[in-house]
Structures are given as structure tokens and as C-alpha cells.
Design a protein around this motif. Structure first.
Motif, short mmCIF file in Angstrom:
data_model
loop_
_atom_site.label_atom_id
_atom_site.label_comp_id
_atom_site.label_asym_id
_atom_site.label_seq_id
_atom_site.Cartn_x
_atom_site.Cartn_y
_atom_site.Cartn_z
N SER A 43 20.61 2.74 -32.61
CA SER A 43 19.17 2.94 -33.02
C SER A 43 17.82 2.53 -32.34
O SER A 43 17.24 2.70 -32.20
N ASN A 95 17.14 4.29 -29.19
CA ASN A 95 16.29 5.72 -29.57
C ASN A 95 14.63 5.34 -30.16
O ASN A 95 13.81 5.91 -29.71
N SER A 96 14.61 4.11 -30.81
CA SER A 96 13.73 3.59 -31.84
C SER A 96 12.30 3.44 -29.92
O SER A 96 11.53 3.71 -30.62
N SER A 142 12.93 5.87 -26.99
CA SER A 142 12.56 7.55 -27.45
C SER A 142 12.66 8.44 -25.71
O SER A 142 12.53 9.17 -25.38
N PRO A 163 18.65 11.96 -28.54
CA PRO A 163 18.86 11.01 -28.68
C PRO A 163 20.36 10.42 -28.46
O PRO A 163 21.32 11.12 -27.96
N THR A 207 9.53 4.03 -17.30
CA THR A 207 9.84 5.41 -17.98
C THR A 207 12.02 5.61 -17.50
O THR A 207 11.94 5.39 -16.67
N THR A 209 14.31 8.98 -21.13
CA THR A 209 13.55 10.39 -21.41
C THR A 209 13.39 11.83 -20.86
O THR A 209 12.33 11.98 -21.31
N HIS A 242 14.33 -4.02 -37.14
CA HIS A 242 12.93 -3.34 -36.26
C HIS A 242 12.48 -3.52 -35.81
O HIS A 242 11.15 -3.79 -35.52
N THR A 286 10.41 -5.54 -32.55
CA THR A 286 8.75 -4.75 -32.21
C THR A 286 7.73 -5.62 -31.54
O THR A 286 7.19 -5.67 -30.79
#
Length: 444
Positions: free
Chosen positions: A76, A79-80, A83, A87, A230, A234, A302, A306
Motif C-alpha cells: 500500500s 502504491n501510494s 505510483s 500496482p 524515477t 513506474t 498515510h 506524507t
């Protein structure tokens, strides 16, 4: 081998006597180990706030592969924050007690004893040991000379290394990349990563990418056009590389400033056989159930994550400005354009050589004459210039005498002597004290 063991002994001594204003005031300032001390108070506060372990935290947990909760939390989180193009699922992840264990397990599974991994210079100094000590994978250091190791021209140099290895019957099994780079502190552009993927597909070798500094990026006013991070996750690999050849390492140690929280993982989205083989090694690199629980409480929040990332990047940028100012003030050459990681790559050898020449000019100047001047010159020659045949050893000797520890380029595969990796991600008072000790080591 003897030199390597001696360096380890020095490191253990320094770690046991690290500076603390209250506990060890005469200890070493450690600007060598890549540890982020800028956000540890905030992380500890969060852990304490959320701390409510169950009895299972004191047990073997769900077994050596980590809990289902942890694998889901990592998936999770990736993925969050990352990105990825596809997934990440919990089944794509194999957990271990740190990225070191993950790299070694991949070495066992991706090659046989005597096979080789390509490794661009300079490189993280522990890579050769992680690959070779037990898995017996050889390292082929790749030198770039004047070529930008982050540019497209570097791809042909990697290819030449593969061709040369094949010509001497050396099997190459993988290219190991660190992105963001340790120790150069820069990121690979998407087009370069794509070109390296094509290269690996052409020769059917694995591309394994250590992304342990993925979130430790910051703004560098000197390089407003810096390449952003990067993740290889992705990139759409269709028509570029067999996805079964692509694997990513990530762990909490660097981005979350918790080297002692031994949680790392391999992410391989299209190679179930590799994940199964890695999991078979799990009993030998078991993540503790207690740490498994703590990692979950962090990664699942999350909102905290962040805010943490934003503030961590701001503080990294501030500390980078401090060390860049120091290096510029004393005209110490360093690798410019850094926008990631916890360190700068600086040529302390050049600074020392320049200072040594200044001393020689002083002793040969008009302020002394005859026997006295010659005697002083010979003293400089014998006690400093002659001993300084290995500039790295001389610089390191002077730094340790001032009780500041930095890793020299010999340990990091530097192509030329004199370069050192200086970690700046420490509280400002410790960083500034360490920089003052560096200045004292060079009589600056």
C-alpha cells in the motif's frame, strides 16, 4: 582482506564511542555511516503514540517471511508514494531484516558462485561484500572516466563491460544500480533507466535496483534542473525488458532514519519463482515480530508518512546548504548537482594536497635561510610528504586524530584517490561540530 578487517575494527570502535554532549563528549563525530538523524525525534514520538503491541509481537509472529499485515502495508505504501505502473501486490514482496539481507538473498538466487554483477563506480562500499562474502558473486567495477555515469553515454560503457566479460568467459548475471545514487547523490533519468532496461534485456541479465533513498530527495538551489527520482517500478516495461528480469530493493532505514529498524524487501512483480526462492531463505534473515509491528504502525499511517516526507526533504535541503557553504568557503572540490541521499562526494585529498603545498612554499620562502630552512623542509618531506604517498590514508589519519569519521573513496570504488563521502543528515549542531573538526584536521 587485512585492510578491510582493520577498517571494520575502526568503525566498530567509532560506533562504540560516538559523540554525545551528555554521554560521550569526547567521542567521535560520525559523518561516515549513512544514517539520517534529522527526523528521529518525530519518528520516535509517532511510534510511542501508536505503541500498543499484542502478545504476538513477542513471538515468532507469522513466520520468517514477515506478517501478512507488513507485506500489505509495504504494498500500500509503495502504491501510494511511488505510483508504480503496475500496482504492487503483497505477493510481489519478499521481506527480510534489512536491504542488506535482501541483496544477499538475490545474489544467491540470481547467480552461481563465480558469476558476476556489474557495478558502476563509485558505489556503495558494502555491495561487493553483500554479493561475494557468502554467495560468492564477483563484482565487475565499471569505470566511466570523463563520461557522465547518469547519462545515456554510460549505457555503452556498461555494454562494453558485458562484452569484455564474455570474451574472458565470465558470466554476467545482473547489473546492480543504486537510484538515487550512493555516494553521488543524484538520480537516473527515465530515459537512462529505460536504456539500461533494454541493455539488460538484450543480454538477458537482471536489472536489480536499490531504491533505498527513494524519498530522500531535496531541493538544491544550485541545480534547479536536477533530475527528479524515477522509480523503475513506474516504467511500462512492455517492449523494453522482460519484467521477470527487473527487481527493486527498498527498506525503511534511510528514508525513515531508522537504520536499526531492520526491515527491507525485494519487489519482483513478474518473477514468482524468485520470490518463492527468496522466501526459502527467510529463516536466515528473519525480521523480528516486534519490528514488523512497529513498521506497520508507521507505514499504515498515510497522513503521518506524507507529512514526514515533506519535512524530511526540507531538513535535508537545509543541511545540504550548510555543507555546501562549508566546502565552497574552503575551496574544497565536490560533486555538484546533488539532490538526493544523505551525503556529498568531496575531494578532501585535493584540499589536503593544496594545504601541503602551501606549507612547502612557506618553508621554502624568504623568511628562513640556510641550514634552518633546509632542516624545516626535510621535516615536512619526511613526516608529511613522504607519508602522504596514499592521500586517502593521510587524510583519514588526520580526520581520526580530530575525532571525526568519514568514509574514504577506497571503500567506495572511487576511480581516483582523494574523494570522500561526507554524511550531512545529522542534527545541525553535530554537523557543524563535525565540519569544524574537518577544518581543524587541515589547519584551515
Amino acid at each position: 582482506m587485512a585492510a578491510s578487517l582493520r577498517r571494520q575494527e575502526v568503525l566498530w570502535e567509532i560506533m562504540a564511542n560516538t559523540y554525545s554532549p551528555n554521554l560521550c563528549a569526547d567521542g567521535f563525530i560520525n559523518l561516515g555511516i549513512a544514517e539520517n538523524g534529522l527526523m528521529q525525534a518525530e519518528l520516535l514520538a509517532h511510534i510511542k503514540k501508536k505503541f500498543d503491541p499484542q502478545r504476538t509481537a513477542l513471538s515468532y509472529g507469522e513466520g520468517p517471511n514477515g506478517s501478512a499485515r507488513l507485506r500489505a502495508a509495504v504494498a500500500s505504501f509503495i502504491n501510494s508514494i511511488f505510483s508504480p505502473f503496475t500496482p504492487v501486490d503483497a505477493s510481489h514482496i519478499s521481506v527480510s531484516n534489512g536491504v542488506t539481507g535482501s541483496i544477499e538473498r538475490c545474489a544467491f538466487e540470481l547467480g552461481d558462485p563465480g558469476d558476476a554483477f556489474l557495478l558502476g563506480r563509485p558505489y556503495y562500499g558494502a555491495f561487493p561484500a553483500e554479493l561475494g562474502d557468502r554467495a560468492q558473486i564477483r563484482t565487475i567495477p565499471v569505470s566511466f572516466g570523463e563520461v557522465d555515469p547518469f547519462g545515456l553515454a554510460a549505457v555503452s560503457i556498461y555494454e562494453s563491460s558485458i562484452i569484455d566479460a564474455h570474451a574472458r568467459s565470465q558470466r554476467v548475471r545482473a547489473l546492480l544500480l543504486c537510484n538515487p545514487h550512493n555516494p553521488l547523490g543524484r538520480c537516473y533519468a527515465k530515459e537512462v533507466l529505460t536504456a539500461l532496461m533494454r541493455l539488460c534485456h538484450k543480454y538477458q541479465i537482471h536489472l536489480v535496483v536499490d531504491e533505498v533513498y527513494a524519498l530522500s530527495t531535496f531541493r538544491n538551489p544550485e541545480n534547479r534542473q536536477a533530475v527528479p527520482f524515477t522509480s523503475t517500478l513506474t516504467i511500462d516495461t512492455t517492449g523494453i525488458i522482460d519484467p521477470a528480469l527487473l527487481h527493486v530493493f527498498w527498506g525503511m532505514s534511510k528514508d525513515f532514519g531508522c537504520n536499526g529498524l531492520r526491515i527491507g524487501c525485494v519487489i519482483s512483480q513478474a518473477n514468482r519463482a524468485l520470490i518463492a526462492a527468496l522466501d526459502a531463505h527467510a529463516p536466515y534473515c528473519y525480521p523480528a515480530a516486534f519490528l514488523d509491528y512497529i513498521a506497520c504502525t508507521v507505514l499504515e499511517d498515510h497522513e503521518f508518512v506524507t507529512a514526514y516526507i515533506i519535512e524530511n526533504r526540507r531538513r535535508l535541503g537545509e543541511n545540504y546548504a550548510i555543507i555546501a557553504t562549508f566546502l565552497n568557503k574552503f575551496a574544497i572540490p565536490f560533486f555538484r548537482g546533488t539532490n538526493a541521499g544523505l551525503f556529498v562526494w568531496a575531494n578532501l585529498g585535493a584540499a589536503w594536497s593544496r594545504r601541503r603545498q602551501d606549507k612547502t612554499r612557506y618553508h621554502l620562502g624568504g623568511t628562513c635561510n640556510g641550514i634552518k630552512c633546509l632542516k624545516e623542509k626535510l621535516t615536512v618531506d619526511s613526516e608529511e610528504l613522504q607519508r602522504d604517498l596514499d592521500v586517502n590514508m593521510e587524510v583519514q589519519r588526520r580526520l581520526l586524530a580530530e575525532k571525526v569519521y568519514i568514509i574514504d573513496g577506497d571503500e567506495l570504488g572511487s576511480e581516483v584517490p582523494g574523494w570522500f563521502r561526507i554524511v550531512f543528515a545529522q542534527p545541525k549542531d553535530i554537523l557543524e561540530k563535525g565540519l569544524n573538526r574537518i577544518a581543524s584536521a587541515f589547519d584551515m
